[in-house]
Design a protein around this motif. Structure first.
Motif, short mmCIF file in Angstrom:
data_model
loop_
_atom_site.label_atom_id
_atom_site.label_comp_id
_atom_site.label_asym_id
_atom_site.label_seq_id
_atom_site.Cartn_x
_atom_site.Cartn_y
_atom_site.Cartn_z
N ASP A 16 16.38 -3.06 -12.75
CA ASP A 16 16.01 -1.66 -12.91
C ASP A 16 14.50 -1.49 -12.83
O ASP A 16 13.77 -2.32 -13.35
CB ASP A 16 16.53 -1.15 -14.25
CG ASP A 16 16.21 0.31 -14.42
OD1 ASP A 16 16.75 1.10 -13.64
OD2 ASP A 16 15.40 0.64 -15.30
N GLY A 17 14.09 -0.38 -12.19
CA GLY A 17 12.66 -0.07 -12.11
C GLY A 17 12.13 -0.39 -10.72
O GLY A 17 11.04 -0.96 -10.58
N SER A 18 12.89 0.04 -9.70
CA SER A 18 12.55 -0.36 -8.31
C SER A 18 11.10 -0.11 -7.93
O SER A 18 10.51 -0.93 -7.24
CB SER A 18 13.41 0.39 -7.30
OG SER A 18 14.47 1.02 -7.88
N SER A 19 10.54 1.02 -8.42
CA SER A 19 9.18 1.33 -7.97
C SER A 19 8.17 0.36 -8.58
O SER A 19 7.02 0.31 -8.15
CB SER A 19 8.82 2.77 -8.33
OG SER A 19 8.71 2.89 -9.73
N ILE A 50 14.40 -5.14 1.94
CA ILE A 50 15.22 -6.03 2.75
C ILE A 50 15.62 -5.34 4.05
O ILE A 50 16.16 -5.97 4.96
CB ILE A 50 16.45 -6.47 1.93
CG1 ILE A 50 17.00 -7.78 2.43
CG2 ILE A 50 17.53 -5.42 1.87
CD1 ILE A 50 17.87 -8.49 1.42
N GLY A 51 15.37 -4.01 4.11
CA GLY A 51 15.66 -3.28 5.35
C GLY A 51 17.01 -2.62 5.38
O GLY A 51 17.49 -2.21 6.42
N GLN A 52 17.67 -2.52 4.23
CA GLN A 52 18.93 -1.77 4.19
C GLN A 52 18.96 -0.93 2.91
O GLN A 52 18.22 -1.19 1.97
CB GLN A 52 20.14 -2.71 4.24
CG GLN A 52 20.26 -3.62 3.04
CD GLN A 52 21.30 -4.72 3.26
OE1 GLN A 52 21.41 -5.27 4.35
NE2 GLN A 52 22.06 -5.02 2.24
N THR A 53 19.82 0.10 2.91
CA THR A 53 19.89 0.97 1.73
C THR A 53 21.16 0.67 0.95
O THR A 53 22.16 0.21 1.51
CB THR A 53 19.88 2.46 2.13
OG1 THR A 53 20.91 2.66 3.08
CG2 THR A 53 18.55 2.88 2.69
N ASN A 54 21.13 0.96 -0.36
CA ASN A 54 22.32 0.74 -1.18
C ASN A 54 23.13 2.03 -1.26
O ASN A 54 22.83 3.02 -0.60
CB ASN A 54 21.93 0.21 -2.57
CG ASN A 54 21.19 1.24 -3.40
OD1 ASN A 54 21.06 2.40 -3.01
ND2 ASN A 54 20.72 0.82 -4.56
N VAL A 55 24.17 2.02 -2.11
CA VAL A 55 25.08 3.15 -2.22
C VAL A 55 24.38 4.42 -2.69
O VAL A 55 24.80 5.53 -2.43
CB VAL A 55 26.27 2.78 -3.14
CG1 VAL A 55 25.78 2.36 -4.52
CG2 VAL A 55 27.25 3.92 -3.29
N GLN A 56 23.24 4.25 -3.38
CA GLN A 56 22.49 5.41 -3.88
C GLN A 56 21.59 5.97 -2.77
O GLN A 56 20.83 6.90 -3.00
CB GLN A 56 21.59 5.02 -5.06
CG GLN A 56 22.12 3.96 -5.97
CD GLN A 56 23.12 4.50 -6.97
OE1 GLN A 56 23.16 5.69 -7.21
NE2 GLN A 56 23.93 3.63 -7.52
N GLY A 57 21.62 5.35 -1.60
CA GLY A 57 20.73 5.79 -0.52
C GLY A 57 19.31 5.29 -0.73
O GLY A 57 18.37 5.79 -0.12
N GLU A 58 19.13 4.29 -1.60
CA GLU A 58 17.79 3.79 -1.87
C GLU A 58 17.56 2.50 -1.10
O GLU A 58 18.48 1.72 -0.91
CB GLU A 58 17.62 3.49 -3.37
CG GLU A 58 17.80 4.69 -4.26
CD GLU A 58 18.22 4.31 -5.69
OE1 GLU A 58 18.19 5.22 -6.53
OE2 GLU A 58 18.59 3.15 -5.94
#
Ligand code: AHM
Ligand code: MG
Length: 331
Positions: A115-118, A53-61
């Motif tokens: 869960d399982g972003s990759s 989406i072009g932004q990172t979450n709190v985990q920096g992902e």
């Protein structure tokens, strides 16, 4: 005749104090959100729903479009329930709280929406994990959230695979349901599931093995050399829910020890390790974690969390493999 998830929860009302009408109404929020998520996943390629989406979450992902959709679906379906005091998500830095009295807002739901972003964009199984905590009568909401996993009143996951399967426990065994899309309901497929006492798979990201603490490398060698009386094969999907589901059904062991890149482990205590550890124990297996390099492991469910996004090394599996792990780590 079929038994739906809703009926199953209601049938347990007599047996489990938490399984009140409010509680089953609350769980209906989770099932609705997961039906929305699975519908979105099934059509993702046609719907332009893959990709970041072009932004990172709190985990920096990097947040994926489907991560964001799954999170919004859960926030929407659960936030409307009066019994919810707070929602804690992997995707949100802080808990989302609701101004509800102690009598009404009795529950806190903690979840990893997708869960399982990759594996999201490549048509491999992903999942949703959830944990339900009871709000404490004293202290602020944070104190109710940061409680050890053995205080969970319910935990479960949904795996979005060739079929959509929901597994849950309220501390009265582990039960599994399969979504029947023709009637739009989760239908009971297995009650009181038991993890085999020993399996024939180990599951780990072996590319990290060179940077694990020595004891974990010794343990892997023990499995590979036939030290547990079996020839092991390896299976690693890289979606925690999918690896867990296989281990629940087939037995074996999953390892995500500390690594040089992630000295405190990679997986999250509150919304990944705790709910799955609760299910593993209810099915006759066990789960350990905590500590870091050179520090002892303990039962996951006994760890007192210090932060909502805290990470932990995470190992779970069948009785035999987990006993051997405890022996090797204890040396
Ligand atoms: P995510 O929450 O960003 O999806 O990451 C968690 C995932 C788990 O599903 C899986 O067990 C693990 O990360 C895989 O990690 P790795 O790619 O380092 O093997
Ligand atoms: Mg996750």
């Amino acid at each position: 005749m079929i038994t739906t998830f809703q009926q199953h929860i209601q049938e347990q009302q007599q047996e489990v104090s938490e399984a009140s009408g409010t509680f089953s109404y609350l769980l209906a929020g989770i099932t609705l959100a997961t039906k929305m998520i699975q519908a979105k996943i099934r059509l993702a390629a046609l719907d332009n729903a893959y990709g970041a989406i072009g932004q990172t979450n709190v985990q920096g992902e990097q947040q994926q479009k489907l991560d964001v959709y799954a999170n919004e679906a859960l926030l929407h379906c659960l936030g409307l329930k009066d019994s919810v005091a707070a929602l804690v998500s992997e995707e949100d830095e802080e808990p989302v709280t609701f101004d509800r009295s102690l009598e009404t807002g009795k529950y806190i739901i903690v979840f990893d929406p997708l869960d399982g972003s990759s594996n999201i964009d490549v048509n491999v199984n992903v999942g949703t994990i959830f944990s339900i905590l009871k709000r404490q009568p004293h202290g602020d909401l944070n104190a109710s959230i940061l409680r050890p996993g053995h205080t969970q009143v319910a935990a479960g996951y949904v795996v979005y695979g060739p079929s959509t399967v929901l597994v849950y426990t309220v501390g009265n065994g582990v039960h599994s349901f399969t979504l029947d899309n023709t009637i739009g309901a989760y239908v009971l497929t297995e009650e009181h599931m038991k993890m085999p006492d020993q399996g024939s798979y180990y599951s780990t990201n072996e590319a990290n093995a060179a940077t694990w603490p020595q004891a974990y490398r010794d343990y892997l060698e023990l499995l590979r050399s036939g030290g547990l009386g079996r020839e092991y094969s390896s299976r690693y999907i890289g979606s925690l829910v999918a690896d867990f589901h296989r281990t629940l059904l087939k037995g074996g062991v999953f390892l995500y020890p500390p690594t040089s890149k992630q000295p405190n482990g990679k997986l999250r205590l509150l919304y990944e390790a705790n709910p799955l550890a609760f299910i593993a124990e209810q099915a006759g297996g066990s789960a350990v974690g905590g500590g870091s390099v050179n520090k002892a492991c303990s039962r996951i469910l006994d760890i007192l969390p210090e932060g909502i996004h805290q990470r932990t090394p995470f190992m779970y599996g069948s009785k035999r493999e987990m006993e051997a792990l405890a022996e090797v780590l204890g040396k």
